[in-house]
Design an enzyme around this catalytic site. Structure first.
Site, short mmCIF file in Angstrom:
data_model
loop_
_atom_site.label_atom_id
_atom_site.label_comp_id
_atom_site.label_asym_id
_atom_site.label_seq_id
_atom_site.Cartn_x
_atom_site.Cartn_y
_atom_site.Cartn_z
N SER A 162 5.22 -5.25 -9.20
CA SER A 162 5.32 -6.66 -8.83
C SER A 162 6.48 -7.32 -9.58
CB SER A 162 3.98 -7.35 -9.07
OG SER A 162 3.91 -8.57 -8.37
N ASP A 213 1.51 -5.64 -2.91
CA ASP A 213 1.60 -5.71 -4.36
C ASP A 213 0.97 -4.50 -5.05
OD1 ASP A 213 1.08 -6.51 -7.15
OD2 ASP A 213 1.64 -8.51 -6.49
#
Length: 250
Positions: free
Chosen positions: A42, A154
């Protein structure tokens, strides 16, 4: 250079808390550490990917200073997300240009999760921009990244701080930067994005673990919201001090 100063680096997710990564990188540079391998999840993929593609600490700080959700997001007609990736793509490209994985200064990987299989996806080839977008695609907030029939989101869902991946890359010493374990859990989300991200944080904190030999840096992000981009200067300092306190003990 001393072997003890050659390190692999695992940078975890945490949205706005990712400014702490810049402070850690600044400490490593100022104290002559050599990063030999880097994996990010991320915002860790964003900061790490930019760093190994040649962005300086100063450029990363300027990116953090400019970052606002209005410059990173653009509402979409809801289908798979609230926002399109167009503005985020533009901002990421300003940092990494159109570089490919094979153009980074050291071996780099970005972690994503497949929304089809639920498996961890370790991205190590192709476009850095695309990999960073996939790794940062918070479910429901940013568009999942579509590639080869798969939908990627993510990476924090499956590997919030990928120290195991850095060991597998061949690093002989690994430092991990954990942005969310020191968050108290009492911070109150103040918008829809905050609700999404705090829900993910609760899930991720329950599943995180490290290899025993990994050195973990825990910036004290207590009281900071993952959605508040205004505190970047303080978070950079927190990351720097956390790296200093941890590494000077070794």
């Amino acid at each position: 250079m001393s072997e003890s100063k050659k390190v692999g680096l695992a940078l975890g997710g945490g949205a706005a808390l990712g400014a702490s990564h810049i402070g850690v990188l600044r400490y490593l540079e100022e104290n002559n550490y050599e990063v030999t391998h880097l994996a990010g999840t991320s915002v860790g993929a964003l900061v790490g990917g930019a760093y190994v593609s040649g962005a300086s600490i100063g450029e990363l700080i300027r990116f953090a200073r400019r970052a606002r959700w209005t410059s990173l997001t653009r509402p979409s007609i809801p289908r798979l997300s609230l926002f399109t990736n167009e503005r985020l793509r533009d901002q990421v490209r300003r940092l990494v240009d159109d570089k490919q994985f094979d153009e980074t200064s050291v071996p780099f990987v970005a972690i994503a999760c497949s929304l089809i299989s639920g498996q961890e996806i370790v991205m190590r080839e192709g476009s850095l921009v695309n990999a960073i977008l996939a790794s940062c695609a918070i479910p429901g907030i940013f568009e999942p990244f579509e590639t080869g029939g798969d939908l990627l989101c993510d990476g924090g869902i499956v590997n919030q701080v990928p120290d195991d991946v850095v060991w597998d890359m061949g690093a002989t010493k690994v430092i991990a930067v954990d942005l969310i374990s020191r968050v108290t859990g009492n911070e109150r989300p103040n918008n829809l994005f905050g609700v999404f991200y705090k829900s993910l944080n609760i899930l991720m904190k329950r599943t995180m673990s490290y290899r025993p030999e990994t050195v973990v840096i825990y910036p004290d992000t207590t009281g900071f919201l993952t959605t508040d981009l205004k505190n970047y200067r303080t978070l950079i300092s927190i990351g720097y001090r956390a790296a200093q306190a941890t590494l000077e003990k070794l």
